[in-house]
Scaffold this motif. Structure first.
Motif, PDB file in Angstrom:
ATOM      1  N   GLU A   3       0.849  -1.280   0.178  1.00 17.34           N
ATOM      2  CA  GLU A   3       0.205   0.159   0.034  1.00 17.34           C
ATOM      3  C   GLU A   3       1.168   1.105   0.069  1.00 17.34           C
ATOM      4  OE1 GLU A   3      -1.785   1.464   3.666  1.00 17.34           O
ATOM      5  OE2 GLU A   3      -3.660  -0.091   2.447  1.00 17.34           O
ATOM      6  N   LYS A   4       0.369   2.291  -0.814  1.00 14.39           N
ATOM      7  CA  LYS A   4       1.338   4.020  -0.629  1.00 14.39           C
ATOM      8  C   LYS A   4       0.464   4.059   0.879  1.00 14.39           C
ATOM      9  CE  LYS A   4       2.093   5.439  -5.495  1.00 14.39           C
ATOM     10  NZ  LYS A   4       3.355   5.320  -5.141  1.00 14.39           N
ATOM     11  N   GLN A   5       1.782   4.603   1.619  1.00  9.13           N
ATOM     12  CA  GLN A   5       1.697   5.255   2.544  1.00  9.13           C
ATOM     13  C   GLN A   5       1.151   7.049   2.308  1.00  9.13           C
ATOM     14  OE1 GLN A   5       1.826   4.078   5.828  1.00  9.13           O
ATOM     15  NE2 GLN A   5       1.610   1.980   3.900  1.00  9.13           N
ATOM     16  N   ILE A   6       0.248   7.268   3.244  1.00 14.00           N
ATOM     17  CA  ILE A   6       0.323   8.925   2.959  1.00 14.00           C
ATOM     18  C   ILE A   6       0.581  10.093   3.563  1.00 14.00           C
ATOM     19  CG2 ILE A   6      -1.759  10.906   3.884  1.00 14.00           C
ATOM     20  CD1 ILE A   6      -3.678   8.552   3.630  1.00 14.00           C
ATOM     21  N   GLU A   7       1.560  10.871   2.739  1.00 17.10           N
ATOM     22  CA  GLU A   7       3.006  11.822   3.192  1.00 17.10           C
ATOM     23  C   GLU A   7       1.677  12.334   4.412  1.00 17.10           C
ATOM     24  OE1 GLU A   7       5.904  14.693   1.916  1.00 17.10           O
ATOM     25  OE2 GLU A   7       6.086  12.542   1.104  1.00 17.10           O
ATOM     26  N   LYS A   8       0.574  13.712   3.873  1.00 17.44           N
ATOM     27  CA  LYS A   8       0.437  14.515   4.607  1.00 17.44           C
ATOM     28  C   LYS A   8      -1.265  14.196   3.580  1.00 17.44           C
ATOM     29  CE  LYS A   8       3.284  18.042   2.792  1.00 17.44           C
ATOM     30  NZ  LYS A   8       3.805  19.137   3.384  1.00 17.44           N
ATOM     31  N   ILE A   9      -1.898  14.843   4.300  1.00 19.46           N
ATOM     32  CA  ILE A   9      -2.732  15.288   4.130  1.00 19.46           C
ATOM     33  C   ILE A   9      -3.563  16.718   4.337  1.00 19.46           C
ATOM     34  CG2 ILE A   9      -6.025  15.441   4.407  1.00 19.46           C
ATOM     35  CD1 ILE A   9      -5.685  12.593   5.666  1.00 19.46           C
ATOM     36  N   ILE A  10      -4.017  17.598   3.098  1.00 15.42           N
ATOM     37  CA  ILE A  10      -3.226  19.657   3.093  1.00 15.42           C
ATOM     38  C   ILE A  10      -5.112  19.601   2.731  1.00 15.42           C
ATOM     39  CG2 ILE A  10      -2.481  21.087   1.964  1.00 15.42           C
ATOM     40  CD1 ILE A  10      -0.187  18.844   0.819  1.00 15.42           C
ATOM     41  N   LYS A  11      -5.324  20.467   3.773  1.00 18.68           N
ATOM     42  CA  LYS A  11      -6.551  21.182   3.946  1.00 18.68           C
ATOM     43  C   LYS A  11      -6.436  21.995   3.154  1.00 18.68           C
ATOM     44  CE  LYS A  11      -5.747  24.344   7.884  1.00 18.68           C
ATOM     45  NZ  LYS A  11      -6.142  24.715   9.056  1.00 18.68           N
ATOM     46  N   PRO A  12      -7.486  22.996   2.054  1.00 21.88           N
ATOM     47  CA  PRO A  12      -7.474  24.323   1.497  1.00 21.88           C
ATOM     48  C   PRO A  12      -6.765  25.192   2.619  1.00 21.88           C
ATOM     49  CG  PRO A  12      -9.423  23.477   2.156  1.00 21.88           C
ATOM     50  CD  PRO A  12      -8.890  22.799   2.545  1.00 21.88           C
ATOM     51  N   GLY A  13      -5.509  25.920   1.366  1.00 18.79           N
ATOM     52  CA  GLY A  13      -5.135  27.129   1.887  1.00 18.79           C
ATOM     53  C   GLY A  13      -7.029  28.519   2.160  1.00 18.79           C
ATOM     54  N   MET A  14      -6.032  29.436   2.047  1.00 19.42           N
ATOM     55  CA  MET A  14      -6.519  30.902   2.130  1.00 19.42           C
ATOM     56  C   MET A  14      -6.916  30.876   0.697  1.00 19.42           C
ATOM     57  SD  MET A  14      -8.010  32.222   4.867  1.00 19.42           S
ATOM     58  CE  MET A  14      -8.903  33.740   4.290  1.00 19.42           C
ATOM     59  N   PRO A  15      -8.408  31.206  -0.150  1.00 22.93           N
ATOM     60  CA  PRO A  15      -8.393  30.935  -1.790  1.00 22.93           C
ATOM     61  C   PRO A  15      -7.331  33.038  -1.899  1.00 22.93           C
ATOM     62  CG  PRO A  15     -10.378  31.764  -0.417  1.00 22.93           C
ATOM     63  CD  PRO A  15      -9.827  31.433   0.920  1.00 22.93           C
ATOM     64  N   HIS A  16      -7.737  32.389  -3.162  1.00 18.76           N
ATOM     65  CA  HIS A  16      -7.060  34.334  -3.894  1.00 18.76           C
ATOM     66  C   HIS A  16      -7.975  34.122  -5.400  1.00 18.76           C
ATOM     67  CE1 HIS A  16      -3.643  31.576  -5.218  1.00 18.76           C
ATOM     68  NE2 HIS A  16      -4.001  32.305  -6.128  1.00 18.76           N
ATOM     69  N   PHE A  17      -8.012  35.168  -5.671  1.00 17.14           N
ATOM     70  CA  PHE A  17      -8.678  35.508  -7.239  1.00 17.14           C
ATOM     71  C   PHE A  17      -7.389  35.823  -8.510  1.00 17.14           C
ATOM     72  CE2 PHE A  17     -12.878  35.685  -5.564  1.00 17.14           C
ATOM     73  CZ  PHE A  17     -13.426  35.771  -6.505  1.00 17.14           C
ATOM     74  N   VAL A  18      -7.698  34.370  -8.843  1.00 17.30           N
ATOM     75  CA  VAL A  18      -6.714  34.255 -10.427  1.00 17.30           C
ATOM     76  C   VAL A  18      -7.724  35.669 -11.190  1.00 17.30           C
ATOM     77  CG1 VAL A  18      -5.356  34.156 -12.216  1.00 17.30           C
ATOM     78  CG2 VAL A  18      -5.412  32.692 -10.099  1.00 17.30           C
ATOM     79  N   GLY A  19      -7.459  36.411 -11.658  1.00 17.89           N
ATOM     80  CA  GLY A  19      -8.402  37.960 -12.624  1.00 17.89           C
ATOM     81  C   GLY A  19      -9.455  37.806 -11.823  1.00 17.89           C
ATOM     82  N   ASP A  20     -10.974  37.913 -12.076  1.00 18.54           N
ATOM     83  CA  ASP A  20     -11.797  38.044 -11.652  1.00 18.54           C
ATOM     84  C   ASP A  20     -12.794  36.645 -11.490  1.00 18.54           C
ATOM     85  OD1 ASP A  20     -13.081  38.805 -13.927  1.00 18.54           O
ATOM     86  OD2 ASP A  20     -13.346  40.740 -13.317  1.00 18.54           O
ATOM     87  N   GLY A  21     -12.360  35.927 -12.394  1.00 28.02           N
ATOM     88  CA  GLY A  21     -13.390  34.847 -12.276  1.00 28.02           C
ATOM     89  C   GLY A  21     -12.753  33.593 -11.545  1.00 28.02           C
ATOM     90  N   PHE A  22     -12.224  33.578 -11.076  1.00 29.27           N
ATOM     91  CA  PHE A  22     -11.035  32.227 -10.691  1.00 29.27           C
ATOM     92  C   PHE A  22     -10.389  32.327  -9.037  1.00 29.27           C
ATOM     93  CE2 PHE A  22     -10.638  32.282 -15.001  1.00 29.27           C
ATOM     94  CZ  PHE A  22     -11.282  30.877 -15.855  1.00 29.27           C
ATOM     95  N   ARG A  23     -11.385  31.798  -8.135  1.00 27.79           N
ATOM     96  CA  ARG A  23     -10.991  31.978  -6.793  1.00 27.79           C
ATOM     97  C   ARG A  23     -10.068  30.752  -6.829  1.00 27.79           C
ATOM     98  NH1 ARG A  23     -14.099  30.446  -2.368  1.00 27.79           N
ATOM     99  NH2 ARG A  23     -13.820  31.673  -0.323  1.00 27.79           N
ATOM    100  N   VAL A  24      -9.319  30.828  -6.276  1.00 28.50           N
ATOM    101  CA  VAL A  24      -8.625  29.285  -6.139  1.00 28.50           C
ATOM    102  C   VAL A  24      -8.304  28.600  -4.419  1.00 28.50           C
ATOM    103  CG1 VAL A  24      -8.056  28.913  -8.771  1.00 28.50           C
ATOM    104  CG2 VAL A  24      -6.269  29.825  -6.688  1.00 28.50           C
ATOM    105  N   HIS A  25      -8.133  28.264  -4.613  1.00 31.87           N
ATOM    106  CA  HIS A  25      -6.644  27.248  -3.237  1.00 31.87           C
ATOM    107  C   HIS A  25      -6.297  26.371  -4.056  1.00 31.87           C
ATOM    108  CE1 HIS A  25     -10.656  27.734  -0.603  1.00 31.87           C
ATOM    109  NE2 HIS A  25     -11.056  26.894  -1.799  1.00 31.87           N
TER     110      HIS A  25
END
Length: 289
Positions: A3-25
């Protein structure tokens, strides 16, 4: 098989906008270095977000790229794309656009105009997939992958299926062509549905939970969280605790130097400087804003 071991589980960080149409983590490179998930060098996730109606489509205006591919997976909403090599189109729920910038393109992407007038729930993933040095200056190309053209493998338990966007799953080859070995799947599972995946130890591997909650190798993972795996073992099991949608990515690392600056990803600083010169002197073509 180990089995592949999980290195880490990452929660979504603070979002930011790319342009004004994509609000991304940003999971890559914000939480995970580019080299660690090579060839996946950017992973931006627009988690579910409601955009109000707008007569002017929101998005990102004309900008250049060289040295890699952009892959956009649409889960909610509609996006319209155009580039200076003549590629482009509209993608909606379940569709994928795979743009090979390679030697250089100008492109733009906006909410599709009719969808924009109504607004609504929007959910997307954009990946940047690196190209090896031998292909960085290849001709640009564009793959429009409608959902109906993406192969789907039904799971043995009857509780879901796996969409094979790229790579191969249980003998079924994906819809996209790639320059290096890349696996990109969407697993859609009903409650208690289970999918298993096998990837070589050396492949850089991760997954994102877009809907529901799941157990990954027996460990609970919540919605909008990213799972990064160690480079050991081959097997991953995913079980849905409730209806779930999981993006699975695994690829052979290119293992070449990465020189990245803004919209360009090359192997050396000199190549980055050349990319800027070529862009400034019009060698990426023309695209109306």
């Amino acid at each position: 098989m180990k089995e592949k071991q999980i290195e880490k589980i990452i929660k979504p960080g603070m979002p930011h906008f790319v342009g004004d149409g994509f609000r991304v983590h940003s999971f890559i490179p914000s939480a995970i270095p580019m080299q660690r998930m090579d060839p996946f060098i950017v992973f931006d996730y627009n988690s579910k977000y409601n955009f109000p109606a707008s007569s002017i489509p929101k998005g990102v205006g004309v900008h250049p790229h060289r040295g890699f591919e952009t892959v956009t997976l649409a889960y909610k909403g509609r996006v319209e794309h155009a580039d200076s090599s003549g590629g482009g189109g509209i993608i909606g729920e379940g569709d994928v656009q795979w743009m090979t910038a390679a030697s250089g393109v100008l492109h733009k992407e906006f909410h599709e105009s009719e969808w924009s007038k109504e607004g609504g729930e929007f959910q997307m993933v954009q990946l940047w997939v690196n190209l090896p040095a031998a292909h960085k200056m290849s001709d640009p190309k564009y793959q429009a992958l409608e959902n109906k053209s993406i192969p789907k493998v039904q799971l043995a338990d009857g509780l879901g299926y796996v969409e094979v966007v790229a790579g191969e799953y249980q003998g079924t080859k994906g819809a996209a062509s790639t320059f290096t070995p890349v696996n990109l799947f969407n697993a859609k599972l009903k409650t208690d549905g289970k999918a298993e995946f096998e990837f070589p130890e050396s492949y850089n591997t991760g997954l994102l939970i877009l809907e529901g909650s799941v157990k990954v190798n027996g460990q609970e993972v919540a919605t909008d969280h990213f799972v990064l795996f160690e480079n050991n073992g081959e097997k991953i099991s995913v079980e849905a605790m409730k209806d779930a949608l999981i993006l699975v990515l695994s690829a052979e690392p290119i293992n070449e130097p990465i020189a990245a600056y803004g919209p360009f990803v090359m192997n050396t600083e000199a190549e980055i400087k050349q990319a800027f010169r070529d862009f400034q002197t019009g060698k990426f073509g023309f695209l109306e804003d």
